[in-house]
Design an enzyme around this catalytic site. Sequence first.
Site, mmCIF file in Angstrom:
data_model
loop_
_atom_site.group_PDB
_atom_site.id
_atom_site.type_symbol
_atom_site.label_atom_id
_atom_site.label_comp_id
_atom_site.label_asym_id
_atom_site.label_seq_id
_atom_site.Cartn_x
_atom_site.Cartn_y
_atom_site.Cartn_z
ATOM 1 N N GLN A 100 33.557 35.985 27.674
ATOM 2 C CA GLN A 100 33.814 37.405 27.935
ATOM 3 C C GLN A 100 35.298 37.603 28.232
ATOM 4 O O GLN A 100 35.756 38.724 28.395
ATOM 5 C CB GLN A 100 33.003 37.865 29.147
ATOM 6 C CG GLN A 100 31.497 37.745 28.963
ATOM 7 C CD GLN A 100 30.775 37.958 30.287
ATOM 8 O OE1 GLN A 100 30.509 39.082 30.698
ATOM 9 N NE2 GLN A 100 30.451 36.872 30.964
ATOM 10 N N ASN A 101 36.031 36.490 28.318
ATOM 11 C CA ASN A 101 37.430 36.582 28.733
ATOM 12 C C ASN A 101 38.327 37.048 27.598
ATOM 13 O O ASN A 101 38.125 36.682 26.447
ATOM 14 C CB ASN A 101 37.903 35.230 29.271
ATOM 15 C CG ASN A 101 37.123 34.823 30.507
ATOM 16 O OD1 ASN A 101 36.434 35.651 31.099
ATOM 17 N ND2 ASN A 101 37.203 33.566 30.887
ATOM 18 N N VAL A 102 39.328 37.819 27.977
ATOM 19 C CA VAL A 102 40.224 38.416 26.972
ATOM 20 C C VAL A 102 41.590 37.725 26.987
ATOM 21 O O VAL A 102 42.501 38.149 26.292
ATOM 22 C CB VAL A 102 40.370 39.943 27.215
ATOM 23 C CG1 VAL A 102 39.033 40.638 27.061
ATOM 24 C CG2 VAL A 102 40.970 40.252 28.591
ATOM 25 N N HIS A 118 34.250 40.269 24.207
ATOM 26 C CA HIS A 118 34.960 41.480 24.637
ATOM 27 C C HIS A 118 36.358 41.582 24.060
ATOM 28 O O HIS A 118 37.190 42.321 24.586
ATOM 29 C CB HIS A 118 35.001 41.543 26.177
ATOM 30 C CG HIS A 118 33.636 41.667 26.802
ATOM 31 N ND1 HIS A 118 33.353 41.317 28.106
ATOM 32 C CD2 HIS A 118 32.461 42.113 26.282
ATOM 33 C CE1 HIS A 118 32.062 41.537 28.358
ATOM 34 N NE2 HIS A 118 31.502 42.010 27.269
ATOM 35 N N GLY A 186 31.123 31.041 35.826
ATOM 36 C CA GLY A 186 32.145 31.949 36.340
ATOM 37 C C GLY A 186 31.987 33.391 35.911
ATOM 38 O O GLY A 186 32.986 34.076 35.714
HETATM 39 C C1 BJW Z 1 34.299 31.816 39.945
HETATM 40 C C2 BJW Z 1 35.507 31.321 40.396
HETATM 41 C C3 BJW Z 1 35.777 30.003 40.064
HETATM 42 C C4 BJW Z 1 35.428 33.337 41.041
HETATM 43 N N1 BJW Z 1 34.892 29.292 39.363
HETATM 44 N N2 BJW Z 1 33.442 31.100 39.251
HETATM 45 C C5 BJW Z 1 21.974 47.983 30.422
HETATM 46 C C6 BJW Z 1 21.761 48.353 31.731
HETATM 47 C C7 BJW Z 1 22.759 49.013 32.456
HETATM 48 C C8 BJW Z 1 23.994 49.315 31.877
HETATM 49 C C9 BJW Z 1 24.206 48.938 30.581
HETATM 50 C C10 BJW Z 1 23.205 48.299 29.864
HETATM 51 N N3 BJW Z 1 23.688 48.025 28.619
HETATM 52 C C11 BJW Z 1 24.956 48.497 28.550
HETATM 53 C C12 BJW Z 1 25.298 49.054 29.729
HETATM 54 C C13 BJW Z 1 26.596 49.676 30.073
HETATM 55 C C14 BJW Z 1 27.681 48.652 30.336
HETATM 56 C C15 BJW Z 1 27.294 47.771 31.532
HETATM 57 O O1 BJW Z 1 26.915 46.627 31.416
HETATM 58 N N4 BJW Z 1 27.456 48.286 32.729
HETATM 59 C C16 BJW Z 1 27.168 47.522 33.940
HETATM 60 C C17 BJW Z 1 28.416 47.447 34.817
HETATM 61 C C18 BJW Z 1 25.994 48.108 34.629
HETATM 62 N N5 BJW Z 1 27.945 47.831 29.169
HETATM 63 C C19 BJW Z 1 28.685 48.294 28.174
HETATM 64 O O2 BJW Z 1 29.132 49.422 28.182
HETATM 65 C C20 BJW Z 1 28.930 47.369 27.005
HETATM 66 N N6 BJW Z 1 28.647 48.042 25.784
HETATM 67 C C21 BJW Z 1 27.410 48.185 25.318
HETATM 68 O O3 BJW Z 1 26.462 47.639 25.817
HETATM 69 O O4 BJW Z 1 27.329 49.019 24.218
HETATM 70 C C22 BJW Z 1 26.067 49.604 23.923
HETATM 71 C C23 BJW Z 1 25.735 50.597 25.023
HETATM 72 C C24 BJW Z 1 26.702 51.444 25.526
HETATM 73 C C25 BJW Z 1 26.396 52.332 26.553
HETATM 74 C C26 BJW Z 1 25.106 52.371 27.098
HETATM 75 C C27 BJW Z 1 24.125 51.490 26.588
HETATM 76 C C28 BJW Z 1 24.452 50.612 25.531
HETATM 77 C C29 BJW Z 1 30.397 46.987 26.940
HETATM 78 C C30 BJW Z 1 30.822 46.121 28.064
HETATM 79 C C31 BJW Z 1 32.304 45.823 27.935
HETATM 80 C C32 BJW Z 1 32.862 45.098 29.126
HETATM 81 N N7 BJW Z 1 34.264 45.076 29.054
HETATM 82 C C33 BJW Z 1 35.035 44.460 30.129
HETATM 83 C C34 BJW Z 1 36.522 44.847 29.971
HETATM 84 C C35 BJW Z 1 37.188 44.026 28.875
HETATM 85 C C36 BJW Z 1 38.662 44.257 28.837
HETATM 86 C C37 BJW Z 1 39.337 43.899 30.147
HETATM 87 O O5 BJW Z 1 39.248 42.756 30.646
HETATM 88 O O6 BJW Z 1 39.982 44.802 30.689
HETATM 89 O O7 BJW Z 1 34.858 43.038 30.106
HETATM 90 S S1 BJW Z 1 34.438 44.906 31.755
HETATM 91 C C38 BJW Z 1 34.678 43.334 32.490
HETATM 92 O O8 BJW Z 1 33.410 42.749 32.855
HETATM 93 C C39 BJW Z 1 35.281 42.448 31.378
HETATM 94 C C40 BJW Z 1 34.565 41.155 31.622
HETATM 95 O O9 BJW Z 1 34.576 40.378 30.454
HETATM 96 C C41 BJW Z 1 33.183 41.607 32.023
HETATM 97 C C42 BJW Z 1 32.400 40.584 32.777
HETATM 98 O O10 BJW Z 1 33.023 40.277 33.980
HETATM 99 P P1 BJW Z 1 33.003 38.774 34.504
HETATM 100 O O11 BJW Z 1 33.709 37.901 33.530
HETATM 101 O O12 BJW Z 1 31.648 38.395 34.881
HETATM 102 O O13 BJW Z 1 33.998 38.897 35.768
HETATM 103 P P2 BJW Z 1 33.699 39.405 37.235
HETATM 104 O O14 BJW Z 1 35.023 39.710 37.849
HETATM 105 O O15 BJW Z 1 32.659 40.429 37.260
HETATM 106 O O16 BJW Z 1 33.066 38.123 37.952
HETATM 107 C C43 BJW Z 1 33.777 36.941 38.156
HETATM 108 C C44 BJW Z 1 32.802 35.903 38.700
HETATM 109 O O17 BJW Z 1 33.503 34.676 38.815
HETATM 110 C C45 BJW Z 1 32.253 36.235 40.097
HETATM 111 O O18 BJW Z 1 30.835 36.072 40.069
HETATM 112 C C46 BJW Z 1 32.898 35.192 41.006
HETATM 113 O O19 BJW Z 1 32.032 34.772 42.064
HETATM 114 C C47 BJW Z 1 33.136 34.072 40.042
HETATM 115 N N8 BJW Z 1 34.240 33.196 40.390
HETATM 116 N N9 BJW Z 1 36.163 32.371 41.098
HETATM 117 C C48 BJW Z 1 33.731 29.913 38.991
HETATM 118 N N10 BJW Z 1 36.958 29.463 40.468
#
Ligand code: BJW
Length: 242
Positions: A100-102, A118, A186
């Site tokens: 998921q990392n950019v 992503h 992560g």
């Molecule tokens: C460590 C550590 C160490 C710390 N070692 N670990 C179904 C239900 C509800 C909502 C939706 C659904 N389907 C779709 C949605 C809407 C939405 C969504 O999911 N919303 C939720 C927030 C509820 N999804 C979308 O809109 C997606 N599109 C889609 O589904 O299209 C169809 C659709 C649209 C609308 C409605 C329905 C269907 C698109 C999602 C795009 C996400 N984009 C981002 C931004 C990318 C660009 C950027 O970086 O700026 O992607 S958001 C952000 O979150 C980024 C990341 O890739 C992504 C995931 O985050 P990640 O990687 O998990 O990071 P963190 O910060 O959340 O967590 C870090 C973790 O690391 C933590 O747990 C720490 O504990 C841990 N950690 N240090 C290991 N050293």
Amino acid sequence: MIRGFLRETDAIAVLTGAGVSAESGIPTFRDAQTGLWARYDPMELATPQAFARDPALVSRWYDERRRKSADCEPNPGHLALTRLQEEFEAAGKHFTLITQNVDRLHQRAGSRGLLELHGTFWVWRCTSCGEEREEWEVPFPEHPPRCQCGGTRRPSVVWFGETLPESVLAAAWQAAEHCGLFLSLGTSSLVEPAASLGRVAAAAGAKTVEINPQETPLSPWVDVSVRGTTGKLLPTILSARE
Ligand code: BJW
Ligand code: ZN
């Protein structure tokens, strides 16, 4: 137990999130923003609405993150995954890295053929003519950067409410459904559809492992949930096998 899973499977799918880059010095997506950005919510900035409202602001946010990431190096977690891929492929086994990392740190660590769910902030796309190209210049001379056609360029990332690249998502889904072992590393497992991949793998009968210092919504679904950081644990788990 994880070592046993690794020995027994001939197909592994790995999903990584921002936590894997944390030990390189890149803040996770949901980490409090610092300095100038402290008053902005990343969940709001990463939307098409924010870019439509204030393209210069969103462009500056990504430029700052590009600058930080250019100064960072892949960490032992990234490198351990590269070695695991080499080992699996040398043995004729399947290895799929889904991120998921950019930030492209996996590629800089030598990972190949990975699925970027992503997109990446190293590629920018013209919102008028659609031309897409790598942009390595940091910082940009103007915000947002402009295309030759005069259009505004945006990062080629997937924002909330946008759909993921169809073929990339299909390949990730397929890998989750057909692997013998799924590693969720992560990621907060909050953002769909990526968050569903671990449950898809578990439902299809794969062994599932999570590594994260915090519990996540995926934790109750996996066979093994390890509390710790990927930069420390991945090299340990993988080298202890040899
Ligand atoms: C460590 C550590 C160490 C710390 N070692 N670990 C179904 C239900 C509800 C909502 C939706 C659904 N389907 C779709 C949605 C809407 C939405 C969504 O999911 N919303 C939720 C927030 C509820 N999804 C979308 O809109 C997606 N599109 C889609 O589904 O299209 C169809 C659709 C649209 C609308 C409605 C329905 C269907 C698109 C999602 C795009 C996400 N984009 C981002 C931004 C990318 C660009 C950027 O970086 O700026 O992607 S958001 C952000 O979150 C980024 C990341 O890739 C992504 C995931 O985050 P990640 O990687 O998990 O990071 P963190 O910060 O959340 O967590 C870090 C973790 O690391 C933590 O747990 C720490 O504990 C841990 N950690 N240090 C290991 N050293
Ligand atoms: Zn253009």
